[in-house]
Design a protein around this motif. Structure first.
Motif, PDB file in Angstrom:
ATOM      1  N   GLN A  52       0.829  -1.211   0.000  1.00  0.00           N
ATOM      2  CA  GLN A  52       0.000   0.000   0.000  1.00  0.00           C
ATOM      3  C   GLN A  52       0.861   1.258   0.000  1.00  0.00           C
ATOM      4  O   GLN A  52       0.558   2.223  -0.719  1.00  0.00           O
ATOM      5  CB  GLN A  52      -0.923  -0.022   1.221  1.00  0.00           C
ATOM      6  CG  GLN A  52      -1.942  -1.149   1.183  1.00  0.00           C
ATOM      7  CD  GLN A  52      -2.682  -1.306   2.498  1.00  0.00           C
ATOM      8  OE1 GLN A  52      -2.330  -0.664   3.507  1.00  0.00           O
ATOM      9  NE2 GLN A  52      -3.710  -2.157   2.502  1.00  0.00           N
ATOM     10  N   LEU A  53       1.925   1.259   0.779  1.00  0.00           N
ATOM     11  CA  LEU A  53       2.793   2.433   0.812  1.00  0.00           C
ATOM     12  C   LEU A  53       3.486   2.654  -0.530  1.00  0.00           C
ATOM     13  O   LEU A  53       3.658   3.792  -0.978  1.00  0.00           O
ATOM     14  CB  LEU A  53       3.827   2.281   1.925  1.00  0.00           C
ATOM     15  CG  LEU A  53       4.777   3.480   2.142  1.00  0.00           C
ATOM     16  CD1 LEU A  53       3.989   4.757   2.470  1.00  0.00           C
ATOM     17  CD2 LEU A  53       5.782   3.186   3.253  1.00  0.00           C
ATOM     18  N   ALA A  54       3.902   1.557  -1.198  1.00  0.00           N
ATOM     19  CA  ALA A  54       4.532   1.690  -2.513  1.00  0.00           C
ATOM     20  C   ALA A  54       3.546   2.255  -3.533  1.00  0.00           C
ATOM     21  O   ALA A  54       3.904   3.126  -4.352  1.00  0.00           O
ATOM     22  CB  ALA A  54       5.070   0.335  -2.966  1.00  0.00           C
ATOM     23  N   ASN A  55       2.279   1.827  -3.482  1.00  0.00           N
ATOM     24  CA  ASN A  55       1.282   2.366  -4.411  1.00  0.00           C
ATOM     25  C   ASN A  55       1.022   3.844  -4.125  1.00  0.00           C
ATOM     26  O   ASN A  55       0.852   4.659  -5.063  1.00  0.00           O
ATOM     27  CB  ASN A  55      -0.018   1.574  -4.289  1.00  0.00           C
ATOM     28  CG  ASN A  55       0.116   0.174  -4.848  1.00  0.00           C
ATOM     29  OD1 ASN A  55       0.974  -0.078  -5.695  1.00  0.00           O
ATOM     30  ND2 ASN A  55      -0.718  -0.747  -4.375  1.00  0.00           N
ATOM     31  N   ALA A  56       1.004   4.181  -2.848  1.00  0.00           N
ATOM     32  CA  ALA A  56       0.809   5.588  -2.499  1.00  0.00           C
ATOM     33  C   ALA A  56       1.970   6.444  -2.988  1.00  0.00           C
ATOM     34  O   ALA A  56       1.776   7.575  -3.474  1.00  0.00           O
ATOM     35  CB  ALA A  56       0.636   5.729  -0.989  1.00  0.00           C
ATOM     36  N   ALA A  57       3.199   5.912  -2.864  1.00  0.00           N
ATOM     37  CA  ALA A  57       4.350   6.667  -3.350  1.00  0.00           C
ATOM     38  C   ALA A  57       4.294   6.857  -4.854  1.00  0.00           C
ATOM     39  O   ALA A  57       4.641   7.932  -5.382  1.00  0.00           O
ATOM     40  CB  ALA A  57       5.637   5.935  -2.957  1.00  0.00           C
ATOM     41  N   LEU A  71      -3.943  14.545  -1.605  1.00  0.00           N
ATOM     42  CA  LEU A  71      -3.836  13.103  -1.814  1.00  0.00           C
ATOM     43  C   LEU A  71      -3.364  12.395  -0.547  1.00  0.00           C
ATOM     44  O   LEU A  71      -3.833  11.289  -0.228  1.00  0.00           O
ATOM     45  CB  LEU A  71      -2.878  12.808  -2.965  1.00  0.00           C
ATOM     46  CG  LEU A  71      -3.347  13.287  -4.349  1.00  0.00           C
ATOM     47  CD1 LEU A  71      -2.250  13.033  -5.394  1.00  0.00           C
ATOM     48  CD2 LEU A  71      -4.623  12.565  -4.756  1.00  0.00           C
ATOM     49  N   ILE A  72      -2.446  13.032   0.190  1.00  0.00           N
ATOM     50  CA  ILE A  72      -1.972  12.426   1.444  1.00  0.00           C
ATOM     51  C   ILE A  72      -3.111  12.314   2.442  1.00  0.00           C
ATOM     52  O   ILE A  72      -3.253  11.319   3.169  1.00  0.00           O
ATOM     53  CB  ILE A  72      -0.797  13.231   1.998  1.00  0.00           C
ATOM     54  CG1 ILE A  72       0.426  13.058   1.089  1.00  0.00           C
ATOM     55  CG2 ILE A  72      -0.461  12.788   3.424  1.00  0.00           C
ATOM     56  CD1 ILE A  72       1.623  13.892   1.521  1.00  0.00           C
ATOM     57  N   ALA A  78      -8.149   6.582   3.943  1.00  0.00           N
ATOM     58  CA  ALA A  78      -8.389   5.236   3.408  1.00  0.00           C
ATOM     59  C   ALA A  78      -7.553   4.170   4.117  1.00  0.00           C
ATOM     60  O   ALA A  78      -8.010   3.046   4.350  1.00  0.00           O
ATOM     61  CB  ALA A  78      -8.090   5.221   1.902  1.00  0.00           C
ATOM     62  N   PHE A  79      -6.338   4.516   4.469  1.00  0.00           N
ATOM     63  CA  PHE A  79      -5.422   3.552   5.112  1.00  0.00           C
ATOM     64  C   PHE A  79      -4.826   4.202   6.357  1.00  0.00           C
ATOM     65  O   PHE A  79      -3.686   4.698   6.337  1.00  0.00           O
ATOM     66  CB  PHE A  79      -4.301   3.126   4.148  1.00  0.00           C
ATOM     67  CG  PHE A  79      -4.809   2.585   2.834  1.00  0.00           C
ATOM     68  CD1 PHE A  79      -5.323   1.306   2.741  1.00  0.00           C
ATOM     69  CD2 PHE A  79      -4.782   3.392   1.694  1.00  0.00           C
ATOM     70  CE1 PHE A  79      -5.784   0.825   1.535  1.00  0.00           C
ATOM     71  CE2 PHE A  79      -5.244   2.911   0.491  1.00  0.00           C
ATOM     72  CZ  PHE A  79      -5.759   1.623   0.404  1.00  0.00           C
ATOM     73  N   PRO A  80      -5.594   4.259   7.437  1.00  0.00           N
ATOM     74  CA  PRO A  80      -5.078   4.949   8.644  1.00  0.00           C
ATOM     75  C   PRO A  80      -3.863   4.257   9.258  1.00  0.00           C
ATOM     76  O   PRO A  80      -3.051   4.914   9.906  1.00  0.00           O
ATOM     77  CB  PRO A  80      -6.285   4.926   9.589  1.00  0.00           C
ATOM     78  CG  PRO A  80      -7.127   3.780   9.119  1.00  0.00           C
ATOM     79  CD  PRO A  80      -6.947   3.723   7.633  1.00  0.00           C
ATOM     80  N   LYS A  81      -3.733   2.946   9.040  1.00  0.00           N
ATOM     81  CA  LYS A  81      -2.598   2.230   9.646  1.00  0.00           C
ATOM     82  C   LYS A  81      -1.265   2.605   9.018  1.00  0.00           C
ATOM     83  O   LYS A  81      -0.215   2.372   9.619  1.00  0.00           O
ATOM     84  CB  LYS A  81      -2.812   0.721   9.533  1.00  0.00           C
ATOM     85  CG  LYS A  81      -3.972   0.212  10.376  1.00  0.00           C
ATOM     86  CD  LYS A  81      -4.057  -1.318  10.283  1.00  0.00           C
ATOM     87  CE  LYS A  81      -5.187  -1.849  11.154  1.00  0.00           C
ATOM     88  NZ  LYS A  81      -5.284  -3.332  11.105  1.00  0.00           N
ATOM     89  N   LEU A  82      -1.308   3.172   7.811  1.00  0.00           N
ATOM     90  CA  LEU A  82      -0.040   3.556   7.175  1.00  0.00           C
ATOM     91  C   LEU A  82       0.610   4.739   7.879  1.00  0.00           C
ATOM     92  O   LEU A  82       1.835   4.870   7.854  1.00  0.00           O
ATOM     93  CB  LEU A  82      -0.268   3.907   5.704  1.00  0.00           C
ATOM     94  CG  LEU A  82      -0.527   2.750   4.748  1.00  0.00           C
ATOM     95  CD1 LEU A  82      -0.733   3.280   3.328  1.00  0.00           C
ATOM     96  CD2 LEU A  82       0.636   1.773   4.749  1.00  0.00           C
ATOM     97  N   ILE A  84       0.764   7.759   6.951  1.00  0.00           N
ATOM     98  CA  ILE A  84       1.579   8.421   5.943  1.00  0.00           C
ATOM     99  C   ILE A  84       1.629   9.912   6.209  1.00  0.00           C
ATOM    100  O   ILE A  84       0.653  10.521   6.654  1.00  0.00           O
ATOM    101  CB  ILE A  84       1.032   8.120   4.539  1.00  0.00           C
ATOM    102  CG1 ILE A  84       2.002   8.618   3.478  1.00  0.00           C
ATOM    103  CG2 ILE A  84      -0.372   8.684   4.338  1.00  0.00           C
ATOM    104  CD1 ILE A  84       1.616   8.160   2.059  1.00  0.00           C
ATOM    105  N   GLU A  85       2.765  10.515   5.949  1.00  0.00           N
ATOM    106  CA  GLU A  85       2.963  11.947   6.126  1.00  0.00           C
ATOM    107  C   GLU A  85       4.064  12.419   5.198  1.00  0.00           C
ATOM    108  O   GLU A  85       4.898  11.626   4.753  1.00  0.00           O
ATOM    109  CB  GLU A  85       3.333  12.272   7.575  1.00  0.00           C
ATOM    110  CG  GLU A  85       4.617  11.615   8.032  1.00  0.00           C
ATOM    111  CD  GLU A  85       4.964  11.971   9.463  1.00  0.00           C
ATOM    112  OE1 GLU A  85       4.369  12.916   9.980  1.00  0.00           O
ATOM    113  OE2 GLU A  85       5.842  11.306  10.036  1.00  0.00           O
TER     114      GLU A  85
END
Length: 442
Positions: A52-57, A71-72, A78-82, A84-85
């Motif tokens: 999921q992180l690779a797709n987000a990147a 987008l972040i 959508a994916f709170p466990k990531l 991401i910041e």
């Protein structure tokens, strides 16, 4: 011939066919079990955090810089466990030295334009930083998830390894099952004897092997019976001839003509000696003497002294002591036959002994006329006498001395050969092993 006679399990062909069928069935069972374990048809699990992180990147790297905050925020919802910041440019980061399998997968998926590194802020060891193609950086939490099995640890590799081991073991078993009866045949042929002490070959195994073993046992019985009948017949003839020979010898004593009486007595002695030689050769086929530790050097020295006492020039050259495992009486008899032939045709005879490693060599040399090369092999056969150069006395022998000595050498696991002596003469060479397994017959 039956249509399916080839698949008869009592035969070699049937056993090989059964082995192939069993191997195919076992292979299919193993492949089916591996399929049930790996289940390639089942639903793939949802993507893990690294995926999921690779797709987000990839999504952020392809978007405009102004669109990235929105987008972040969408990715966080959508994916709170990531977690991401977006990291500020020049932010101080602590890069962990660890390099897990999930990082390799992310680098392979993102390509060379993205840089992936494991971050370790505070006590969190699962944060990953990704540098986008334009130099911006994002970070997110990645759970490494279960470790994927390697290829050689997976079910397919284990299946191939098991098949290889199984086929190898089955092949070795088949080769052993087929080669063992052949080895038994060779041992039975080597241990065959005419005295009946050898054990019959066991009749077991496939049907073809049992048939061959049965035929070999019957052949041995027929040979032993034939040789026994031959020995009994010749022994009876010899016994029956001794009486008329004795009567003829008594009558020859009353012949007044000295010359005729002497010639007749010589002929009768020759007939008696011939009968004894033939019986001696036959007894050697049946006689089995136990092997024991023998001082070969002392035996050869004794033979040389015995012939020297009879007025012959016989010398011994070799070590003062040399022990070997042999049949003492047979060995004494064989060497005596060789020396008798040598003193008959030569003026001086030498007995040489040489011991090297596990083999000893006995040479009986004479300075007589020798034997031509084309006659050397034939001279080792029974009742074959020497050629013209060595036939100085037609009444001297019957052609059994060398054949008896050769039979004794073969019974000891050795060999007998004839060689030329320089400048003239003959060398009879007997080569014997120092240690040997007991053998029943030559």
């Amino acid at each position: 011939m039956r249509l399916f006679g080839f698949f008869h399990l009592k035969g070699i062909g049937g056993q090989i066919a059964a082995l192939v069928v069993a191997s195919i069935i076992a292979l299919h069972l193993i492949l089916t079990l591996s399929f049930l374990i790996s289940r390639p048809d089942r639903v793939e699990p949802p993507p893990d955090g690294a995926h999921q992180l690779a797709n987000a990147a990839l999504l952020l790297g392809s978007a405009e810089p102004g669109e990235r905050p929105r987008l972040i925020a969408d990715v966080k919802r959508a994916f709170p466990k990531l977690e991401i910041e977006e990291l500020a440019p020049g932010a101080a980061l602590i890069v962990d030295d660890g390099d897990g399998q999930h990082l390799h997968g992310m680098r392979w998926r993102l390509g060379h334009q993205y840089k992936v590194a494991a971050l370790a802020p505070n006590a969190d060891a699962h944060r990953v930083g990704i540098t986008l193609p334009d130099g911006s950086m994002i970070a997110g939490r990645v759970d490494p998830g279960p470790r994927q099995p390697r290829f050689w640890g997976g079910p397919w590799m284990m299946t191939l390894l098991f098949v290889l081991i199984s086929v190898t073991m089955l092949g070795l078993w088949a080769a052993y099952a087929l080669a063992k009866p052949l080895s038994s045949f060779a041992r039975a042929a080597e241990g065959f004897s005419l005295d009946g002490t050898a054990e019959p070959l066991p009749e077991r195994g496939p049907e073809e092997i049992r048939s061959v073993a049965r035929a070999l046992n019957r052949m041995q019985e027929r040979i032993a019976r034939l040789m026994s009948d031959r020995t009994k017949m010749l022994a009876a003839i010899s016994h029956d001839l001794r009486t008329p020979i004795t009567r003829l010898r008594l009558r020859a004593e009353f012949i007044e003509d000295e010359t005729n009486r002497r010639r007749m007595l010589i002929d009768l002695d020759q007939m008696r000696t011939m009968l004894e030689s033939v019986l001696s050769l036959l007894r050697n086929d049946r006689k089995v003497e136990a092997v024991t530790l023998v001082d070969i050097a002392s035996t050869l020295q004794l033979i040389a002294d015995q012939f020297a006492d009879m007025g012959h020039t016989v010398h011994y050259e070799g070590p003062a002591q040399a022990t070997a495992v042999a049949r003492p009486d047979d060995l004494h008899r064989g060497i005596t036959n060789l020396v008798e032939n040598a003193v008959r045709f030569g003026a001086e005879v030498t007995i040489r002994l040489d011991v090297s490693g596990t083999k000893l060599t006995i040479d009986v040399e004479d300075d007589g006329p020798g034997i031509s090369d084309e006659r050397k092999e034939a001279m080792l056969e029974p009742f074959v006498r020497g050629d013209d150069a060595r036939n100085m006395d037609d009444t001297a022998g019957f052609g059994l001395g060398l054949s008896i000595a050769r039979a004794i050498a073969l019974a000891h696991g050795g060999e007998l050969s004839l060689h030329d002596r320089t400048p003239h003469g003959l060398i009879v060479r007997m080569q014997l092993p120092v240690w040997q397994q007991p053998r029943l017959a030559a």
